[in-house]
Design an enzyme around this catalytic site. Sequence first.
Site, PDB file in Angstrom:
ATOM      1  N   ASP A 404      41.532  48.460  36.759  1.00  0.00           N
ATOM      2  CA  ASP A 404      41.520  47.186  36.579  1.00  0.00           C
ATOM      3  C   ASP A 404      40.284  46.480  35.871  1.00  0.00           C
ATOM      4  OD1 ASP A 404      42.250  44.418  37.216  1.00  0.00           O
ATOM      5  OD2 ASP A 404      41.019  44.205  38.972  1.00  0.00           O
ATOM      6  N   GLU A 407      39.763  44.896  30.400  1.00  0.00           N
ATOM      7  CA  GLU A 407      39.997  44.177  28.909  1.00  0.00           C
ATOM      8  C   GLU A 407      38.771  44.520  28.023  1.00  0.00           C
ATOM      9  OE1 GLU A 407      40.288  42.651  32.132  1.00  0.00           O
ATOM     10  OE2 GLU A 407      42.314  42.782  31.803  1.00  0.00           O
ATOM     11  N   ASP A 478      46.837  38.796  37.092  1.00  0.00           N
ATOM     12  CA  ASP A 478      46.612  37.735  38.054  1.00  0.00           C
ATOM     13  C   ASP A 478      47.475  36.407  37.977  1.00  0.00           C
ATOM     14  OD1 ASP A 478      44.878  39.248  39.124  1.00  0.00           O
ATOM     15  OD2 ASP A 478      43.193  38.319  38.573  1.00  0.00           O
TER      16      ASP A 478
HETATM   17  C1  GLC Z   1      41.420  41.129  39.532  1.00  0.00           C
HETATM   18  C2  GLC Z   1      42.715  41.897  39.543  1.00  0.00           C
HETATM   19  C3  GLC Z   1      43.294  41.756  41.040  1.00  0.00           C
HETATM   20  C4  GLC Z   1      42.358  42.265  42.265  1.00  0.00           C
HETATM   21  C5  GLC Z   1      40.975  41.697  41.994  1.00  0.00           C
HETATM   22  C6  GLC Z   1      39.917  42.389  42.832  1.00  0.00           C
HETATM   23  O1  GLC Z   1      41.363  39.855  39.899  1.00  0.00           O
HETATM   24  O2  GLC Z   1      43.538  41.442  38.885  1.00  0.00           O
HETATM   25  O3  GLC Z   1      44.559  42.341  41.008  1.00  0.00           O
HETATM   26  O4  GLC Z   1      42.759  42.302  43.477  1.00  0.00           O
HETATM   27  O5  GLC Z   1      40.476  41.769  40.756  1.00  0.00           O
HETATM   28  O6  GLC Z   1      39.753  43.637  42.707  1.00  0.00           O
END
Ligand code: GLC
Length: 790
Positions: A404, A407, A478
Amino acid sequence: MFGTIVSWQQTDKTVSIQFQHASASLLFLHDSLFRVFAPLKRDVFFSRAIDRLPETRLQCLNVQSVGKYIEIITASLIVRVKDDLQIDVYTSEGDLLCADYNEQRLPFVRRGNSELAKEEGHAVIEEARQYRTTIIKQMNGDEAFYGLGERPGHLNKRGCFYRNWNTDDPHPHVESYETLYKSIPFFITLTDKKAFGIFFDNTYETFFDFGKENDNYYYFAANDGNLDYYFMYGPQVADVIGHYTSLTGTTPLPQKWTLGYQQCRWSYPSAERVKEIATQFRSRNIPCDVIYLDIDYMDGYRVFTWNRETFPDPQGLITELAAQGFKVVTIIDPGVKKDRGYDVYEQGLANGYYATDADGVTYVNRVWPGDSVYPDFTSATVRSWWGDQHQSLLELGVAGIWTDMNEPASFNGPLPDDVQFRNDGYPTDHREAHNVYGSMMARATYDGIKKWTGKRPFVITRACYAGTQKYSTIWTGDNQSFWEHLRMSIPMLSNLGLSGMAFVGTDVGGFSFDCTGELLSRWVQVGCFTPLFRNHSAANTRDQEPWTFDERTEHINRKYIQLRYRILPYIYDQLWRSEKTGLPLIRPLMLHYQEDQLTHNLNDQFLCGDAVMVAPIVQQGQTVRQVYLPQGTWFDYWSKQVHSGGAYILQHAELDECPIYVKAGSLLPNNPPQQFIGDGDGQHLIIEYFPDYSGATSSYEHLQDDGETFAYQNGQYHLWQFSATCNDSEIRLELTKQSPDANWAETTSIGYKKIEWRIYDTSTTRVTVNGVVAEFQQSAHALVVLIDVP
Ligand code: GLC
């Protein structure tokens, strides 16, 4: 920019052209696929999407000067290259497909007082944005535009402008968003029933205008990098996707359990809570394969560590869950906490594995752990080091990795342009590395998992570039628990599929904001058809697990999650085909019915594979909707009522009903009921047959293998061939099994003992199986034939 043509020469499949001010070349890889290349940045083949160019497959290539242009003729195309690298492409019948636009740009008039508007915070669009390289194509009339990865808004992108700059913006994603988490600079144009695609392989910020500036033209542009794009002709959309994935790769077959239902939450804060969740699933008889651990399982958000207070015995937890049929997937973010004594940080620092500022000092920004450094995934050495970091998690039994924030995200302002990256021998700065950072992280993770487990890696990533499909599934970041976002998920996932991403999904129920029972009920009806089927919700939102609303919501979740497990063999087969063809599981109807204009702008229906069409309810409170059935005959999945296609119907659908249709002539393999993949003996397969009475034979290929390893690539699988023919008096069923690796086939316990056929809408009195008359039973809608497999 290029000037007039000075000279040209042909070397094998390449036509090199010297212009007054620069040189360029056209490489023909196929009669319908060529690359246009001008080394504006560096004169080498360097791509983050294409590992190696495919073998050329050309029937012919004739090149000649004709007046002021160079004419190149293949078996499918006529390509004319003019001064200034203007390129016009025709079909071999002489129909214009795509021509460069050489008039003045003419932005639509925008009237008003922009200064005043800005003061109140309104966005003001520049009239004609200028870029270093802009390729402008003529609009010929009725073009529709698709692809370009993950975009809000509608299926057809005509009239829209987008940028590629991977962006983490948790605000509600709305139609005006120019950029989201992913950059896939590939689009498909459908015009006059013919499709072609353009892939602009440039990882810098790129810009795509599909007639927003003016509907006489569309363009793609960049401010740096080479001019490097591929033109690929269909005429079928599926052919264009085939060409695109012959370049950038297809999605490899995933492990079977990854196609089960997955439950996530930011975060399940302790081992106890995770166990509670697992118990709820099993005691409530709701199938589930995966539980995620979001960031709070770590010690102070240090990647590759555990918080031993809340997760004192990770291995014990994973083993206990495994005994109940659950897998655990953990999140790993790229940001490594800047923390003296933390071994991951120290190792990376000692080896110079992090991105640096222009002076070579390790670059620091802030993410979850506070001050953090960014591994330089653009370096093979760093990727390999990062892959190895996963060993400890994998040895504990972690089954997949969620990458995650890649980017890359940063809380302390964006990374400056001059942050330095090694870029596998072509040192560069953040401007070139940004859009591939997530993709290279996913690649490192994929390679690490493959190395340490030998199984097909399950990686899920938020950021990506073209080609990431080779390493990772993706989710759309998100979203919010908005009806609007449920609606948007259909064109968004459809366009991702057209962009080579076959394994995709959204956060079912929506991530931010509070979901409702009704919204979750409708979302799960869409989610059960998306390859990645994961319910996820944000910190501080209300609980969103299937049972946390009311009994009806729980019942509906159970019903659709069970449906998912039933049709899982079909989904698995589709993904296996996808590895070969590049075609996605979730398909807009235009992919199969491009001749039918009524499918070109269909935003709220989709195909799952080629046999199943879903027309979900995506409006609050709605229980009736219009459904478009394309040509053919369609079975209502629930009632087995038969409809003629080429028509709109009004479909009633109470909250527990999702309108689903199966194309007559289809065979659908089904599992018996399961709580998780691998539950039961796996020796019973059900084949649903939806006859079309045309007398034509329907056939279906089904893969049966270990569902986990790469052994299928060495022939260790059974390939079942099912076929069925139906007329008024007789149904003929055939089945055969081939196993390319005979030794494996003799010793394996993988195989079916019983195959059950369910044949709908028939009053036949005679059934044969492989030519022998078979017994059958007639139930409410179906005629059932049970076959013992010797
Ligand atoms: C980001 C991700 C989300 C995750 C959060 C905490 O917002 O997109 O899916 O739960 O980080 O890790």
